[in-house]
Write an enzyme that holds these catalytic residues in place. Structure first.
Site, PDB file in Angstrom:
ATOM      1  N   CYS A 164      -2.367  -1.571   8.802  1.00  0.00           N
ATOM      2  CA  CYS A 164      -1.892  -0.350   9.466  1.00  0.00           C
ATOM      3  C   CYS A 164      -1.496  -0.635  10.908  1.00  0.00           C
ATOM      4  O   CYS A 164      -0.449  -0.172  11.375  1.00  0.00           O
ATOM      5  CB  CYS A 164      -2.974   0.733   9.421  1.00  0.00           C
ATOM      6  SG  CYS A 164      -3.429   1.220   7.746  1.00  0.00           S
ATOM      7  N   CYS A 176       0.809  -1.218   0.000  1.00  0.00           N
ATOM      8  CA  CYS A 176       0.000   0.000   0.000  1.00  0.00           C
ATOM      9  C   CYS A 176       0.843   1.269   0.000  1.00  0.00           C
ATOM     10  O   CYS A 176       0.327   2.358  -0.205  1.00  0.00           O
ATOM     11  CB  CYS A 176      -0.950   0.009   1.192  1.00  0.00           C
ATOM     12  SG  CYS A 176      -0.097   0.104   2.767  1.00  0.00           S
TER      13      CYS A 176
END
Length: 131
Positions: free
Chosen positions: A104, A35
């Protein structure tokens, strides 16, 4: 009483309290190639192994920034060994991250581990120099 652990992910992205860098801090730098998120976590450890300060800088989405912010809050005031118990699932649950954003919180856990690894390397270097 004000509780510093009740911020939503959106509020964490607006906080700048923990965003700063010091050259003598120990650091953990991790990234997610899939990402493009990059997270840098810095900790300052006293002579007793207690974390006295923590800072971060994150390039990525709001969930990555919020995960970094939570990590800096949670490591402060704990020992180096204690922070290794912080897991990505705890951060994700705290922020109520959706499954697509779990990477994350994984970055935050990896950054904590990398900062501790940096501390251990520097501690062993100090011991070798003293010997």
């Amino acid at each position: 009483m004000w509780n510093r652990f009740i911020f939503s992910p959106a509020e964490h992205t607006q906080l700048t309290t923990f965003v700063c860098f010091f050259p003598l801090f120990l650091k953990g730098l991790v990234g997610a190639p899939a990402c493009g998120d990059v997270m840098k976590l810095q900790i300052k450890v006293d002579e007793n192994g207690m974390i006295t300060e923590s800072k971060f800088k994150t390039f990525g989405c709001g969930s990555a920034i919020a995960s970094s912010s939570v990590a800096t809050e949670w490591v402060k005031g704990k020992t180096v060994d204690d922070i290794l118990a912080i897991q990505n699932a705890d951060i994700a649950a705290h922020l109520k991250l959706p499954p697509v954003k779990l990477h994350c919180s994984m970055l935050a856990e990896d950054a904590i581990k990398a900062a501790v690894a940096d501390w251990k390397v520097k501690q062993s270097s100090k011991k070798q120099e003293a010997a």
